[in-house]
Design a protein around this motif. Structure first.
Motif, PDB file in Angstrom:
ATOM      1  N   PHE A  96       0.810  -1.224   0.000  1.00  0.00           N
ATOM      2  CA  PHE A  96       0.000   0.000   0.000  1.00  0.00           C
ATOM      3  C   PHE A  96       0.842   1.272   0.000  1.00  0.00           C
ATOM      4  N   GLN A  97       2.150   1.121  -0.070  1.00  0.00           N
ATOM      5  CA  GLN A  97       3.085   2.238   0.110  1.00  0.00           C
ATOM      6  C   GLN A  97       2.808   3.402  -0.839  1.00  0.00           C
ATOM      7  N   LYS A  98       2.518   3.111  -2.069  1.00  0.00           N
ATOM      8  CA  LYS A  98       2.297   4.184  -3.055  1.00  0.00           C
ATOM      9  C   LYS A  98       1.163   5.109  -2.607  1.00  0.00           C
ATOM     10  N   GLY A  99       0.082   4.525  -2.096  1.00  0.00           N
ATOM     11  CA  GLY A  99      -1.043   5.338  -1.622  1.00  0.00           C
ATOM     12  C   GLY A  99      -0.773   5.992  -0.284  1.00  0.00           C
ATOM     13  N   ILE A 100      -0.146   5.250   0.629  1.00  0.00           N
ATOM     14  CA  ILE A 100       0.141   5.783   1.969  1.00  0.00           C
ATOM     15  C   ILE A 100       1.112   6.952   1.896  1.00  0.00           C
ATOM     16  N   GLU A 101       2.087   6.857   1.019  1.00  0.00           N
ATOM     17  CA  GLU A 101       3.124   7.882   0.940  1.00  0.00           C
ATOM     18  C   GLU A 101       2.895   8.884  -0.190  1.00  0.00           C
ATOM     19  N   HIS A 102       1.718   8.859  -0.762  1.00  0.00           N
ATOM     20  CA  HIS A 102       1.387   9.798  -1.841  1.00  0.00           C
ATOM     21  C   HIS A 102       1.496  11.236  -1.330  1.00  0.00           C
ATOM     22  N   PRO A 103       1.947  12.172  -2.177  1.00  0.00           N
ATOM     23  CA  PRO A 103       2.078  13.565  -1.721  1.00  0.00           C
ATOM     24  C   PRO A 103       0.738  14.234  -1.373  1.00  0.00           C
ATOM     25  N   ASP A 104      -0.355  13.736  -1.934  1.00  0.00           N
ATOM     26  CA  ASP A 104      -1.672  14.322  -1.688  1.00  0.00           C
ATOM     27  C   ASP A 104      -2.265  13.726  -0.401  1.00  0.00           C
ATOM     28  N   PRO A 105      -2.502  14.567   0.626  1.00  0.00           N
ATOM     29  CA  PRO A 105      -3.056  14.040   1.872  1.00  0.00           C
ATOM     30  C   PRO A 105      -4.445  13.420   1.705  1.00  0.00           C
ATOM     31  N   ALA A 106      -5.177  13.824   0.677  1.00  0.00           N
ATOM     32  CA  ALA A 106      -6.500  13.237   0.425  1.00  0.00           C
ATOM     33  C   ALA A 106      -6.368  11.760   0.071  1.00  0.00           C
ATOM     34  N   ILE A 107      -5.389  11.435  -0.731  1.00  0.00           N
ATOM     35  CA  ILE A 107      -5.161  10.035  -1.109  1.00  0.00           C
ATOM     36  C   ILE A 107      -4.647   9.256   0.090  1.00  0.00           C
ATOM     37  N   CYS A 108      -3.678   9.813   0.795  1.00  0.00           N
ATOM     38  CA  CYS A 108      -3.124   9.126   1.976  1.00  0.00           C
ATOM     39  C   CYS A 108      -4.214   8.819   2.994  1.00  0.00           C
ATOM     40  N   ALA A 109      -4.983   9.824   3.354  1.00  0.00           N
ATOM     41  CA  ALA A 109      -6.023   9.650   4.370  1.00  0.00           C
ATOM     42  C   ALA A 109      -7.057   8.621   3.921  1.00  0.00           C
ATOM     43  N   ASN A 110      -7.472   8.693   2.668  1.00  0.00           N
ATOM     44  CA  ASN A 110      -8.466   7.743   2.177  1.00  0.00           C
ATOM     45  C   ASN A 110      -7.935   6.313   2.137  1.00  0.00           C
ATOM     46  N   VAL A 111      -6.685   6.146   1.789  1.00  0.00           N
ATOM     47  CA  VAL A 111      -6.096   4.799   1.791  1.00  0.00           C
ATOM     48  C   VAL A 111      -6.109   4.243   3.211  1.00  0.00           C
ATOM     49  N   ILE A 112      -5.710   5.052   4.171  1.00  0.00           N
ATOM     50  CA  ILE A 112      -5.665   4.581   5.556  1.00  0.00           C
ATOM     51  C   ILE A 112      -7.075   4.344   6.088  1.00  0.00           C
ATOM     52  N   VAL A 113      -8.009   5.208   5.744  1.00  0.00           N
ATOM     53  CA  VAL A 113      -9.408   4.984   6.129  1.00  0.00           C
ATOM     54  C   VAL A 113      -9.880   3.632   5.580  1.00  0.00           C
ATOM     55  N   GLY A 114      -9.555   3.359   4.334  1.00  0.00           N
ATOM     56  CA  GLY A 114      -9.924   2.070   3.743  1.00  0.00           C
ATOM     57  C   GLY A 114      -9.288   0.901   4.482  1.00  0.00           C
ATOM     58  N   LEU A 115      -8.041   1.056   4.879  1.00  0.00           N
ATOM     59  CA  LEU A 115      -7.355  -0.003   5.631  1.00  0.00           C
ATOM     60  C   LEU A 115      -7.980  -0.201   7.012  1.00  0.00           C
ATOM     61  N   ILE A 116      -8.375   0.886   7.655  1.00  0.00           N
ATOM     62  CA  ILE A 116      -9.038   0.769   8.959  1.00  0.00           C
ATOM     63  C   ILE A 116     -10.377   0.059   8.802  1.00  0.00           C
ATOM     64  N   LYS A 117     -11.117   0.395   7.761  1.00  0.00           N
ATOM     65  CA  LYS A 117     -12.411  -0.268   7.527  1.00  0.00           C
ATOM     66  C   LYS A 117     -12.229  -1.773   7.334  1.00  0.00           C
ATOM     67  N   VAL A 118     -11.209  -2.166   6.589  1.00  0.00           N
ATOM     68  CA  VAL A 118     -10.929  -3.592   6.395  1.00  0.00           C
ATOM     69  C   VAL A 118     -10.548  -4.235   7.731  1.00  0.00           C
ATOM     70  N   THR A 119      -9.716  -3.560   8.493  1.00  0.00           N
ATOM     71  CA  THR A 119      -9.324  -4.069   9.809  1.00  0.00           C
ATOM     72  C   THR A 119     -10.557  -4.249  10.690  1.00  0.00           C
ATOM     73  N   ASN A 120     -11.457  -3.272  10.679  1.00  0.00           N
ATOM     74  CA  ASN A 120     -12.684  -3.368  11.472  1.00  0.00           C
ATOM     75  C   ASN A 120     -13.548  -4.542  11.033  1.00  0.00           C
ATOM     76  N   TYR A 121     -13.671  -4.730   9.746  1.00  0.00           N
ATOM     77  CA  TYR A 121     -14.427  -5.868   9.219  1.00  0.00           C
ATOM     78  C   TYR A 121     -13.821  -7.180   9.725  1.00  0.00           C
TER      79      TYR A 121
END
Length: 185
Positions: A125-150
């Motif tokens: 997931f590094q490309k999304g997590i370390e993307h220069p745009d905070p919108a992409i970074c935050a959304n990638v991590i939000v998606g990962l948290i949702k998967v973790t919660n599931y």
């Protein structure tokens, strides 16, 4: 169980919930260091919440041999903390007018594909997590948290079913002792 009442336990590294929580922790450290003031309470809270999530899974897994109750409680604490933690990311996004990706957003679909990768880790997931745009970074991590919660929700259901079916330590101890008495007679 052949007379033993402490079942195999630990093995948290193989739990998908732990693997995802580890990625979320690593991603959060990177995210917070980049986008949240290191002196702010939010920075520390988010990093510590992410760390606690993975650590509680580890501790619950290790305690599971002698206390299913502890395993259930710690897994549930992780789940509740992850939900609070998810809201921290959403607060970050709301404050900056960043839209949360819908399920059908093309990046969200790509994230789902990556989540299905066997052995997925931070590098996946590094490309999304370390993307220069905070919108992409935050959304990638939000998606990962949702998967973790599931995964944690599924894990809690499985723990509940296993407890109902197999009982706890005292019940296993009693069964082992009774079996030993029968064997001696």
């Amino acid at each position: 169980m052949s007379g033993y009442f402490i079942p195999p336990h630990g093995g948290y590294q193989t739990l998908l919930s732990y693997q995802k929580a580890l990625v979320v922790y690593q991603a959060t450290v990177h995210f917070c260091d980049r986008f949240i003031d290191k002196k702010s309470r939010t920075h520390d809270q988010m990093v510590q919440a992410a760390r606690s999530g993975k650590q509680n899974i580890l501790e619950g897994s290790q305690a599971s041999g002698t206390s299913k109750e502890t395993e259930l409680k710690l897994t549930n604490v992780t789940r509740a903390s992850q939900e609070e933690f998810l809201e921290d990311y959403r607060d970050f996004m709301r404050a900056r007018h960043i839209e949360e990706w819908t399920r059908d957003h093309r990046y969200a679909r790509r994230l789902r594909q990556l989540n299905r990768t066997p052995g997925a880790n931070y590098d996946t997931f590094q490309k999304g997590i370390e993307h220069p745009d905070p919108a992409i970074c935050a959304n990638v991590i939000v998606g990962l948290i949702k998967v973790t919660n599931y995964l944690l929700d599924r894990q809690l259901r499985q723990l509940e079913e296993a407890f109902v079916k197999e009982g706890g330590l005292r019940e296993r101890m009693t069964r082992a002792r009774l079996a030993e008495r029968v064997k001696q007679n």
